[in-house]
Write a protein that holds these residues in place. Structure first.
Motif, PDB file in Angstrom:
ATOM      1  N   ALA A  89      16.535  28.476  73.016  1.00 43.57           N
ATOM      2  CA  ALA A  89      16.279  27.849  71.713  1.00 43.57           C
ATOM      3  C   ALA A  89      17.291  26.746  71.396  1.00 43.57           C
ATOM      4  O   ALA A  89      17.065  25.941  70.501  1.00 43.57           O
ATOM      5  N   LEU A  90      18.391  26.725  72.132  1.00 43.35           N
ATOM      6  CA  LEU A  90      19.399  25.678  71.918  1.00 43.35           C
ATOM      7  C   LEU A  90      19.410  24.761  73.139  1.00 43.35           C
ATOM      8  O   LEU A  90      19.812  25.160  74.223  1.00 43.35           O
ATOM      9  N   VAL A  91      18.936  23.537  72.933  1.00 39.96           N
ATOM     10  CA  VAL A  91      18.866  22.583  74.045  1.00 39.96           C
ATOM     11  C   VAL A  91      20.161  21.782  74.088  1.00 39.96           C
ATOM     12  O   VAL A  91      20.572  21.193  73.098  1.00 39.96           O
ATOM     13  N   LYS A  92      20.809  21.789  75.263  1.00 40.98           N
ATOM     14  CA  LYS A  92      22.095  21.101  75.427  1.00 40.98           C
ATOM     15  C   LYS A  92      21.966  20.037  76.511  1.00 40.98           C
ATOM     16  O   LYS A  92      21.506  20.341  77.621  1.00 40.98           O
ATOM     17  N   ARG A  93      22.358  18.831  76.189  1.00 38.67           N
ATOM     18  CA  ARG A  93      22.342  17.768  77.201  1.00 38.67           C
ATOM     19  C   ARG A  93      23.609  16.924  77.094  1.00 38.67           C
ATOM     20  O   ARG A  93      23.963  16.474  76.010  1.00 38.67           O
ATOM     21  N   HIS A  94      24.259  16.678  78.241  1.00 37.75           N
ATOM     22  CA  HIS A  94      25.425  15.795  78.231  1.00 37.75           C
ATOM     23  C   HIS A  94      24.981  14.351  78.087  1.00 37.75           C
ATOM     24  O   HIS A  94      23.934  13.967  78.585  1.00 37.75           O
ATOM     25  N   SER A 145      23.926  18.684  66.875  1.00 37.14           N
ATOM     26  CA  SER A 145      25.360  18.426  66.978  1.00 37.14           C
ATOM     27  C   SER A 145      25.689  17.521  68.157  1.00 37.14           C
ATOM     28  O   SER A 145      24.902  17.401  69.104  1.00 37.14           O
ATOM     29  N   VAL A 146      26.833  16.878  68.041  1.00 39.96           N
ATOM     30  CA  VAL A 146      27.405  16.114  69.159  1.00 39.96           C
ATOM     31  C   VAL A 146      28.868  16.527  69.232  1.00 39.96           C
ATOM     32  O   VAL A 146      29.603  16.370  68.257  1.00 39.96           O
ATOM     33  N   ILE A 147      29.272  17.127  70.354  1.00 39.51           N
ATOM     34  CA  ILE A 147      30.663  17.573  70.475  1.00 39.51           C
ATOM     35  C   ILE A 147      31.269  17.097  71.795  1.00 39.51           C
ATOM     36  O   ILE A 147      30.556  16.778  72.738  1.00 39.51           O
ATOM     37  N   LEU A 148      32.587  17.067  71.811  1.00 34.61           N
ATOM     38  CA  LEU A 148      33.293  16.717  73.041  1.00 34.61           C
ATOM     39  C   LEU A 148      33.342  17.953  73.934  1.00 34.61           C
ATOM     40  O   LEU A 148      33.858  18.993  73.532  1.00 34.61           O
ATOM     41  N   ASP A 149      32.784  17.854  75.136  1.00 35.92           N
ATOM     42  CA  ASP A 149      32.865  18.953  76.094  1.00 35.92           C
ATOM     43  C   ASP A 149      34.076  18.679  76.990  1.00 35.92           C
ATOM     44  O   ASP A 149      34.039  17.829  77.880  1.00 35.92           O
ATOM     45  N   ARG A 150      35.156  19.406  76.714  1.00 37.77           N
ATOM     46  CA  ARG A 150      36.413  19.150  77.422  1.00 37.77           C
ATOM     47  C   ARG A 150      36.305  19.428  78.914  1.00 37.77           C
ATOM     48  O   ARG A 150      36.878  18.719  79.720  1.00 37.77           O
ATOM     49  N   GLY A 151      35.567  20.478  79.243  1.00 40.73           N
ATOM     50  CA  GLY A 151      35.449  20.864  80.654  1.00 40.73           C
ATOM     51  C   GLY A 151      34.715  19.811  81.466  1.00 40.73           C
ATOM     52  O   GLY A 151      35.142  19.432  82.550  1.00 40.73           O
ATOM     53  N   GLU A 152      33.588  19.323  80.924  1.00 41.67           N
ATOM     54  CA  GLU A 152      32.771  18.343  81.654  1.00 41.67           C
ATOM     55  C   GLU A 152      33.207  16.909  81.422  1.00 41.67           C
ATOM     56  O   GLU A 152      32.703  15.983  82.052  1.00 41.67           O
ATOM     57  N   LYS A 153      34.111  16.707  80.479  1.00 40.46           N
ATOM     58  CA  LYS A 153      34.596  15.364  80.152  1.00 40.46           C
ATOM     59  C   LYS A 153      33.465  14.428  79.730  1.00 40.46           C
ATOM     60  O   LYS A 153      33.378  13.268  80.173  1.00 40.46           O
ATOM     61  N   LYS A 154      32.584  14.960  78.885  1.00 35.52           N
ATOM     62  CA  LYS A 154      31.484  14.151  78.363  1.00 35.52           C
ATOM     63  C   LYS A 154      31.173  14.620  76.955  1.00 35.52           C
ATOM     64  O   LYS A 154      31.537  15.735  76.577  1.00 35.52           O
ATOM     65  N   LEU A 155      30.467  13.780  76.193  1.00 37.27           N
ATOM     66  CA  LEU A 155      29.953  14.245  74.915  1.00 37.27           C
ATOM     67  C   LEU A 155      28.705  15.076  75.214  1.00 37.27           C
ATOM     68  O   LEU A 155      27.951  14.785  76.134  1.00 37.27           O
ATOM     69  N   LEU A 156      28.532  16.128  74.412  1.00 37.54           N
ATOM     70  CA  LEU A 156      27.399  17.031  74.602  1.00 37.54           C
ATOM     71  C   LEU A 156      26.550  17.003  73.334  1.00 37.54           C
ATOM     72  O   LEU A 156      27.059  17.228  72.234  1.00 37.54           O
ATOM     73  N   ALA A 157      25.259  16.699  73.499  1.00 33.40           N
ATOM     74  CA  ALA A 157      24.334  16.714  72.359  1.00 33.40           C
ATOM     75  C   ALA A 157      23.568  18.030  72.382  1.00 33.40           C
ATOM     76  O   ALA A 157      23.139  18.484  73.444  1.00 33.40           O
ATOM     77  N   MET A 158      23.427  18.645  71.210  1.00 30.88           N
ATOM     78  CA  MET A 158      22.691  19.917  71.130  1.00 30.88           C
ATOM     79  C   MET A 158      21.704  19.870  69.973  1.00 30.88           C
ATOM     80  O   MET A 158      22.017  19.366  68.900  1.00 30.88           O
TER      81      MET A 158
END
Lengths: 386, 291
Positions: free
Chosen positions: A141-146, A109-122
């Motif tokens: 098991a869930l890798v998250k990277r801005h 997934s790619v979502i808008l992370d409102r708190g960090e003000k960046k797109l987040l890829a998971m």
């Protein structure tokens, strides 16, 4: 604005992401005809804007025409309730696609992370199930990277995420490419959420998006003509009518019709009505600077919902002038022959003039209250049981 | 003292020659805000009721000493207008415009951050420091000067609470509308920090709503960084998941962003949360007078 699965897949295909080919159908006959063209086995999938379709019986694999007919008949017209109680959503369309030979199920997934003000890829190697549950049980098991907003996010930049998620080595290059393309979809189509669950590996080692959940930013539709056309097909009749009249309206399932000015005050009004024991029928923000015509429109939309038994106007005039609101109420009552009890609370800019207009009109169904809490109690009393 | 806007504010309004820009810009001036310039490309050299108009914000900074910019530009042109303001040399940009695409704001947010410019909004009613300056569309008549700092995602809800505080005899150091969009220039935490440092502010009222996790983050921040009492209100307990409630940012996604989760997070850190705007104002007055 959320896209249906097949609309999301069409968007993916446009950006070079592999998806199963299929057809959409709104009738049993069309669904069977589509299945015959696609061949068996094929998947028949309910097209509704909510997860948990499989559990609800909205996704079936048909082996032959007879099964295709039976499943399409069962799924079309079905009401599906979401995992968090959303809906129910009526199934008006099914998507028929060729059956996939699944070797592995991943999540991307790619979502808008409102708190960090960046797109987040998971990315996760554990796809095909509720990702929130996966994250809760096994966070690693869930890798998250801005995604760094200043550098391009290409397949090379996506690769470390895929590596860390531990996907099968032979498909990592493909998966990294898909992830980069999802970010491209986000950027170029103004999507604030893109989720693929499952992202599958087929028996012949191809990475394919088997599902698509896409949310498009409604504020960006002016630069996406194709998506704007999808947005025009609102599902609920009241919501469609409100949209046409340029009002911000959300239908709920109670009997107390609500009109307030400003999104925050309107949400607060719903809460206060609920605290007083009532059930709001809708959210309707008449907006800043509401004029008399807007009130007529708003009342038309609210009263078109047959469940509504009483209406609350909660207005705190800032830019909005209470005398304009009062004029609107009087005009609407005359035009619409409104019999439902109307509780009105007017405060703020020009409230005295507004109250005077209402007093002079002397409408038999109108009840004035001076505070928000009293107005809520009164309307609940007048609305009666839901 | 007050925060963000005050007697030192020298305001430039982008779109001053337009209908909304002139209405609100001149209203702000009538309140006492030092409106030094307007900006409309191609209309440099004109004036609006004595306020000089320039072709660019940068020119208004150089020629008229503007330090605060207000943006009233229509949504599809607003992000470039905010970017122009960020690069012009002003300290503060207040963006009122509603409906700016969120990915445009994402880029603009980082530009402001890098330039060290304070961005308020978009989709906000602006900032009012009662008795000193008003930049935006907040109706100033409902607020008196006083000791309570307000920070809110919502306009009308703030007027409601402000009016109840006024009726109870209390006033405000400043009222800051941070906006209802998913990506906003300044969050609760940024404004709480300013109120903490402002000697005039004795208590802070924070008004949140469903969507995102800014309230949860603020709860953590309050526990570790804020010594002044904070009273909160959250709107949207009855909002269904997956529906946008007016504001672009007011949406519950799956199980996250609910009003209950925000209330719980704040109460867990000792912040009192009112059940209604009325009760929130009542608690604020009670805490202020008791302390």
């Amino acid at each position: 604005m959320d896209l249906l699965e097949y609309q999301g897949k069409q968007l993916f295909a446009k950006h070079g992401i592999a998806v199963p080919s299929g057809e959409v159908a709104a009738s049993v006959e069309d669904a069977v005809a589509a299945a015959e063209r696609i061949g068996y086995p094929c998947a028949i999938k309910a097209q509704v804007l909510i997860g948990g379709r499989g559990k609800a019986g909205g996704i079936k694999i048909a082996k032959d025409a007879e099964e295709a007919r039976a499943y399409a008949d069962a799924i079309l017209g079905m009401d599906i309730v979401g995992p968090h109680g959303e809906g129910p959503f009526r199934v008006d369309q099914v998507w028929i696609e060729g059956g996939s030979d699944i070797a592995s199920e991943y999540y991307a997934s790619v979502i808008l992370d409102r708190g960090e003000k960046k797109l987040l890829a998971m990315v996760s190697a554990k796809g095909g199930m509720d990702i929130e549950a996966v994250a809760a049980e096994d966070p690693d098991a869930l890798v998250k990277r801005h995604i760094d907003p200043t550098t391009p996010f290409d397949a090379a930049a996506a690769r470390p995420i895929v590596d860390e998620a531990g996907l099968d080595e032979d498909v990592r290059e493909q998966a990294a490419d898909v992830l980069a393309k999802l970010a491209e979809v986000a950027a170029s189509e103004d999507a604030s959420l893109i989720e693929v669950n499952p992202l599958i590996v087929t028996a012949d080692r191809e990475v394919v998006a088997l599902d698509a959940k896409v949310t498009i930013d409604g504020n960006a539709l002016f630069r996406h003509q194709d998506l704007a056309e999808i947005a025009d097909t609102a599902d609920d009749p009241q919501e469609a009518m409100a949209k046409e009249k340029g009002l911000t309206y959300v239908k709920l399932d109670g009997n107390v019709g609500i009109l307030a000015n400003g999104a925050g005050l309107c949400m607060s009004t719903l809460d206060v009505v609920a605290q007083a024991g009532g059930k709001p029928a809708n959210f309707l923000d008449a907006g800043g600077g509401s004029k008399a015509e807007a009130i007529v429109d708003a009342l038309t939309v609210i009263t078109s919902d047959a469940k509504v038994t009483a209406i609350l106007f909660n207005i705190f005039g800032g830019i909005t002038r209470c005398d304009e609101i009062a004029k609107g109420i009087v005009t609407a009552s005359a035009q619409m022959d409104l019999k439902l009890p109307l509780v009105v609370r007017l405060d703020g800019t020009n409230s005295e003039e507004g109250l005077k207009i209402l007093a002079e009109a002397d409408l038999p169904n109108l009840h004035q209250e001076t505070t928000m809490l009293d107005a809520a109690r009164r309307v609940v009393e007048l609305a009666g049981g839901a | 003292m007050s925060i963000i806007v005050g007697s030192e504010t020298k305001l430039v309004v982008s779109g001053l020659t337009g209908r909304e820009g002139s209405f609100h810009g001149l209203r702000n001036r009538a309140y006492g805000t030092d409106l030094v310039a307007g900006v409309t490309p191609g209309k440099g050299g004109q004036d609006v009721e004595g306020v000089p108009v320039f072709d660019s914000i940068e020119e208004s900074v150089r020629e008229a000493g503007a330090n605060t910019s207000m943006i009233f530009v229509p949504a599809r042109f607003a992000a470039p207008a905010i970017d122009e303001a960020i690069e012009s040399g002003v300290d503060t940009v207040i963006a009122i415009t509603e409906g700016i695409p969120v990915l445009d704001m994402l880029k603009t947010y980082w530009k402001a951050k890098e330039a060290g410019v304070r961005l308020i909004g978009p989709n906000c009613p602006g900032v009012l420091s009662p008795g000193k300056a008003n930049v935006g569309i907040i109706p100033a008549q409902f607020f008196d000067p006083g000791k309570i700092g307000v920070v809110s995602k919502s306009g009308t809800l703030t007027y409601q609470i402000g009016n109840e505080l006024k009726q109870a005899g209390e006033g405000n150091s400043s009222i800051v509308g941070i906006g209802g969009d998913p990506i906003i220039g300044s969050d609760f935490i940024d404004i709480l920090t300013l109120y903490e440092a402002d000697p005039e502010t004795e208590l802070i009222v924070m008004v949140g709503e469903i969507g995102g996790d800014a309230e949860e983050r603020a709860a953590e921040f309050i526990a570790s960084e804020i010594s002044k009492p904070v009273v909160a209100y959250i709107a949207g307990f009855t909002a269904p998941p997956g529906k946008q409630m007016g504001h672009a940012g007011a949406i519950i996604s799956g199980s996250s962003g609910t009003a209950q989760a925000k209330k719980d997070a704040l109460e867990a850190k000792g912040v009192r949360v009112g059940e209604s705007p009325t009760e929130t104002a009542k608690i604020a007055v009670e805490v202020l007078r008791g302390s």
